[in-house]
Enzyme design. Structure first.
Site, short mmCIF file in Angstrom:
data_model
loop_
_atom_site.label_atom_id
_atom_site.label_comp_id
_atom_site.label_asym_id
_atom_site.label_seq_id
_atom_site.Cartn_x
_atom_site.Cartn_y
_atom_site.Cartn_z
N ARG A 281 0.74 -1.04 0.01
CA ARG A 281 -0.04 -0.03 -0.08
C ARG A 281 0.88 1.30 0.00
O ARG A 281 1.40 1.71 0.97
CB ARG A 281 -1.09 -0.12 1.16
CG ARG A 281 -1.64 1.39 1.50
CD ARG A 281 -2.85 1.15 2.30
NE ARG A 281 -2.26 0.86 3.73
CZ ARG A 281 -1.85 1.62 4.65
NH1 ARG A 281 -1.37 2.91 4.33
NH2 ARG A 281 -1.54 1.17 6.03
N HIS A 285 -3.48 4.59 4.59
CA HIS A 285 -4.77 3.84 4.89
C HIS A 285 -5.97 4.66 4.38
O HIS A 285 -6.76 4.06 3.58
CB HIS A 285 -4.95 3.61 6.36
CG HIS A 285 -6.21 2.72 6.67
ND1 HIS A 285 -6.21 1.24 6.17
CD2 HIS A 285 -7.29 3.16 7.24
CE1 HIS A 285 -7.58 1.09 6.62
NE2 HIS A 285 -8.03 2.02 6.98
N TYR A 294 4.45 5.42 11.23
CA TYR A 294 4.54 4.12 11.38
C TYR A 294 5.25 3.22 10.33
O TYR A 294 5.59 2.07 10.41
CB TYR A 294 3.37 3.16 11.56
CG TYR A 294 2.29 3.47 10.35
CD1 TYR A 294 2.34 2.66 9.18
CD2 TYR A 294 1.22 4.15 10.59
CE1 TYR A 294 1.46 2.84 8.30
CE2 TYR A 294 0.26 4.55 9.61
CZ TYR A 294 0.23 3.64 8.30
OH TYR A 294 -0.52 3.82 7.23
#
Length: 394
Positions: A281, A285, A294
């Site tokens: 990805r 998100h 992160y």
């Protein structure tokens, strides 16, 4: 030899554990980054028109994602989710289905929806929740659905579509339909109980469903290595007695071929199949997420080289099926068309308040009608607080 639990028995005479390293599932790759084939690989049979439709759908999805994320940042829509880096996964799998197959999606499969025929205007109407939205404005943006093209409306809670897909596919089998169900979900959703319930149900009842796991490395902000220890999600399919295959999700030819095989097997043998697609990805998100908290920019840059659109484009150029100058002009026109459609959709009125309760039942039950009447009274009492809605109903 089997025992009463239907488990095959192979006897040994010395105690020994079977560890997680006993099963390592390989990853199917056909296309290299430069568009050439790996040694020994065979490209699936594709005609030029289908291949170009797949490519155009990937490009459309990326341009739509770019424009609509910008629109969210401008405050024009409330929420958005990109599928940046996963275009080959969703488009390649959808292209291997027939129009009669049901798709049950999670929320990053706009490529599959577009390939099925969802129009630019339909995308925009849903994203702006206006009165032309098929869902009548009752869903968050990117929660698409269309009965006309067999695309089940998306639900926000993770994993709900997995047992639903098992049941739907079982009904397809009982009715003797020449169709299967394909169910998308992320590797994070595979941590939900619905995943295990749905997988087991499909395996036991031999439902013709393809479970398509998009393993993109992160469940929101949780990396895969903090979600599970086993060999990804594919090994779970084997554990449930399913035919299973893992593919490079950035390789659209591999995804297409694997899905073709899975559909043929599911339909012929009335059995579920699990496909695990590995495609990073590249975006956040969602528009509410900041991935810098992160993961590192270096990690993203490394995976950015694994671009599914660039790889497929290189293959198309080698086939002589794509003109680079014409493709560039087409992409620029697409940006204009998307912006024009956005400007139209954001000016369309919101759905009438009566649609809050329509379609819930064939006829609204008294309790719902009473609630709607009370809401109308409240709006009439405070018209200044509801300037858009007040006066639009009687």
């Amino acid at each position: 030899m089997t025992n009463p639990n239907n488990a095959t028995i192979t006897t040994v005479h010395r105690a020994a554990f079977t560890g997680g390293d006993a099963l390592k599932i390989p990853t199917l790759r056909i296309l290299k980054d430069d568009g050439s084939l790996y040694d020994g690989a065979e490209a699936p049979t594709l005609d030029q028109a289908t291949a170009l439709k797949m490519y155009d759908t990937m490009v459309f999805t990326r341009v739509l994602d770019e424009r609509m994320l910008a629109a969210q940042r401008q405050g024009r829509i409330s929420f958005y989710m990109q599928c940046l880096g996963e275009e080959g996964t969703t488009v390649g799998s959808a292209a291997a289905l027939t129009e009669h197959d049901m798709i049950m999606a999670q929320y990053r499969e706009q490529g599959a929806l577009r390939y099925r025929g969802f129009t630019l205007e339909q995308f925009m109407n849903q994203l702006f929740s206006n009165e032309l939205d098929l869902g009548k404005g009752r869903q968050m943006p990117v929660h698409y659905g269309s009965n006309a093209i067999n695309y089940m409306t998306i639900s926000s809670p993770l994993g709900t579509q997995i047992p639903q897909a098992s049941g739907y596919a079982y009904a397809q089998k009982l009715r003797g339909l020449d169709a299967i169900t394909l169910c998308y979900f992320g590797e994070g959703a595979a941590s939900e109980g619905d995943f295990h319930a749905g997988m087991n149900m499909a395996a036991v009842h031999k439902a013709p469903v393809i479970f398509f796991c998009r393993n993109n490395g992160y469940a929101i902000s949780t990396p895969a290595n903090e979600q599970f220890v086993g060999d990804g999600i594919a090994c779970r399919g084997v554990g449930y007695g399913m035919k299973t295959i893992r593919v490079d999700g950035a390789d659209i030819l591999a995804v297409y071929q694997a899905t073709q095989m899975a559909r043929e097997h599911a339909l012929k043998h009335h059995e579920p199949v699990l496909i695990e697609s590995i495609a990073y990805r590249l975006g956040a998100h969602s528009s509410s997420d900041d991935p810098s908290g992160y993961r590192s920019k270096e990690e993203e840059a490394l995976w950015r080289k694994n671009d599914p659109i660039a790889r497929f484009k290189a293959w198309l150029l080698q086939q002589g099926w794509l003109d680079e100058a014409a493709d560039k002009a087409k992409t620029e026109q697409l940006r204009v068309d998307i912006l024009d459609a956005l400007k139209v959709a954001e000016k369309v009125a919101k759905p009438g308040i009566e649609h809050l309760i329509s379609d819930v039942y064939a006829e609204p039950i008294p309790a719902l009608q009473q609630q709607l009447d009370e809401l109308k009274q409240h709006i009439r009492k405070y018209p200044d607080a509801y300037p858009i809605t007040a006066g639009r109903f009687e």
